[in-house]
Write a protein that holds these residues in place. Structure first.
Motif, mmCIF file in Angstrom:
data_model
loop_
_atom_site.group_PDB
_atom_site.id
_atom_site.type_symbol
_atom_site.label_atom_id
_atom_site.label_comp_id
_atom_site.label_asym_id
_atom_site.label_seq_id
_atom_site.Cartn_x
_atom_site.Cartn_y
_atom_site.Cartn_z
ATOM 1 N N ALA A 152 -0.629 -10.534 5.908
ATOM 2 C CA ALA A 152 0.733 -9.861 5.128
ATOM 3 C C ALA A 152 0.601 -9.996 3.740
ATOM 4 C CB ALA A 152 1.795 -10.417 5.918
ATOM 5 N N GLY A 153 0.690 -8.693 3.305
ATOM 6 C CA GLY A 153 0.739 -8.567 1.938
ATOM 7 C C GLY A 153 -0.714 -8.416 1.102
ATOM 8 N N LEU A 154 -1.887 -8.698 1.833
ATOM 9 C CA LEU A 154 -2.895 -8.604 1.216
ATOM 10 C C LEU A 154 -3.170 -7.388 0.471
ATOM 11 C CD1 LEU A 154 -5.624 -10.138 0.786
ATOM 12 C CD2 LEU A 154 -6.623 -8.547 2.748
ATOM 13 N N VAL A 155 -2.901 -6.145 1.257
ATOM 14 C CA VAL A 155 -3.284 -4.714 0.704
ATOM 15 C C VAL A 155 -2.130 -4.691 -0.456
ATOM 16 C CG1 VAL A 155 -3.130 -2.320 1.197
ATOM 17 C CG2 VAL A 155 -4.021 -3.916 2.984
ATOM 18 N N ASP A 156 -1.072 -4.950 -0.562
ATOM 19 C CA ASP A 156 -0.247 -4.640 -1.591
ATOM 20 C C ASP A 156 -0.680 -5.498 -2.839
ATOM 21 O OD1 ASP A 156 1.364 -3.016 -0.298
ATOM 22 O OD2 ASP A 156 2.943 -4.787 0.188
ATOM 23 N N SER A 157 -1.005 -6.771 -2.539
ATOM 24 C CA SER A 157 -1.616 -7.547 -3.504
ATOM 25 C C SER A 157 -2.833 -7.165 -4.196
ATOM 26 C CB SER A 157 -1.890 -9.056 -3.290
ATOM 27 O OG SER A 157 -0.773 -9.546 -2.882
ATOM 28 N N GLY A 158 -3.812 -6.458 -3.455
ATOM 29 C CA GLY A 158 -5.126 -5.857 -3.902
ATOM 30 C C GLY A 158 -4.918 -4.426 -4.714
#
Length: 348
Positions: A152-158
């Motif tokens: 969760a949140g990986l894409v947003d962080s990327g």
């Protein structure tokens, strides 16, 4: 729309006329092209650092191109843009895009790539260009298929990190008055409309974050490239005219089965040999008032490049639409004013 133009990256070679800018310009003009897209990573065609610093050099460069009856459509930093964001899994593969001295040094390589984009913004301004072609690079591409499950949140962080790296570059292009056009392309974090929207949100709808539209990459992922124009036409500021075909079979589909290009179900083809609906594309772009260049990017797993280039100029020229300056039924017009309109409506 302006054109036809040709992207020179696939044609640079060791033998004349492909080994000098003068020779390439003469060759392209003889084929009927009106513009060239210059790959800035080809040092024998353009000195990007000098172009960013010297108006005299840029005037000489433009003069050389103009002498052949051509214009520069855009500069390209595809290879440098790729290096703005590289996941460590791809470090060694991407090192080939950087100068020898920077290979094996990811941080220095990334700083060099950013500087290259900054130079490209200044060089484009000095050359009087309004658009620039590049790649976004990728931090997330190795996770594009969600297995194993993405945290969760990986894409947003990327995308937050990608935006952090690109925002100063976009600001430099804004200062130069040039649109930074990301080619929507596999291997990039900006590879379809949804990912472009994520990036646009992360850079706060930056006015210089725009699109290089290449339908071949959209066809190969089975995306509706005509609807893409409807959705994003306001951001489409550059256009690669490239064909492709997708022929799925019982062994392989979109992912390609690790096959070579000639054996993949999805493969690039010379203009007119693939499945892209160019009549629909040129109609859509004309409808929305696209006024940039139509640039051949030749890639084909079968046809010789010189044949593809020779066929490309008339193909593009024949698809370009001269916009009408009148309605087709003007001959039947009856004129109007508010009083007349109200009578027609039965209101007076």
């Amino acid at each position: 729309m302006k054109g036809p133009a040709i992207f020179l990256a696939q044609f640079v070679g060791a033998e004349p006329p492909f080994n000098t800018l003068e020779g390439l310009c003469r060759w392209a003009a003889e084929l009927g092209y009106k513009g060239i897209q210059l790959p800035s990573f080809e040092r024998n065609l353009i000195d990007l650092s000098l172009a960013a610093e010297s108006q005299d050099y840029c005037d000489e460069l433009k003069g050389q191109v103009n002498a052949a009856g051509l214009e520069i459509s855009e500069l390209s930093t595809h290879l440098q843009g790729q290096l703005v964001a590289v996941h460590p899994a791809y470090d060694e593969l991407m090192d080939g895009f950087a100068p020898q001295a920077l290979r094996g040094k990811p941080a220095e390589r990334q700083a060099w790539a950013v500087d290259q984009l900054m130079l490209a913004a200044k060089a484009s301004q000095r050359l009087g260009l309004t658009a620039h072609a590049t790649f976004s690079g990728a931090l997330l591409w190795q996770t594009f298929y969600p297995w194993p499950q993405r945290p969760a949140g990986l894409v947003d962080s990327g995308f937050a990190e990608l935006a952090k790296r690109w925002r100063p570059i976009l600001d430099a292009f804004d200062e130069a008055g040039v649109d930074c056009c990301f080619e929507i392309h596999p291997g990039e974090d900006l590879h379809d409309g949804a990912s472009f929207e994520r990036f646009l949100e992360a850079v706060d709808q930056h006015p210089r974050a725009n699109i290089l539209f290449d339908p071949s990459h959209l066809l190969l992922q089975q995306l509706d490239y005509l609807a893409f124009i409807d959705l994003y036409h306001e951001r489409i500021k550059a256009f690669h005219v490239k064909d492709a075909e997708f022929r799925p079979n019982g062994r392989s589909g979109v992912y390609g089965g690790y096959d070579a290009w000639v054996d993949r179900p999805g493969r690039f083809r010379s203009l007119g040999d693939g499945q892209v609906d160019f009549k629909g594309i040129f109609s859509k772009l004309a409808q929305y008032g696209y006024d940039g260049w139509a640039v051949l990017e030749w890639e084909c797993c079968l046809k010789h490049p010189e044949d593809g280039a020779r066929e490309g100029a008339p193909f593009i020229r024949d698809h370009m639409i001269r916009l009408t300056d009148r309605a087709f039924d003007d001959f039947a017009g009856v004129g109007s004013d508010e009083v007349f309109n109200r009578r027609v409506l039965g209101l007076s």
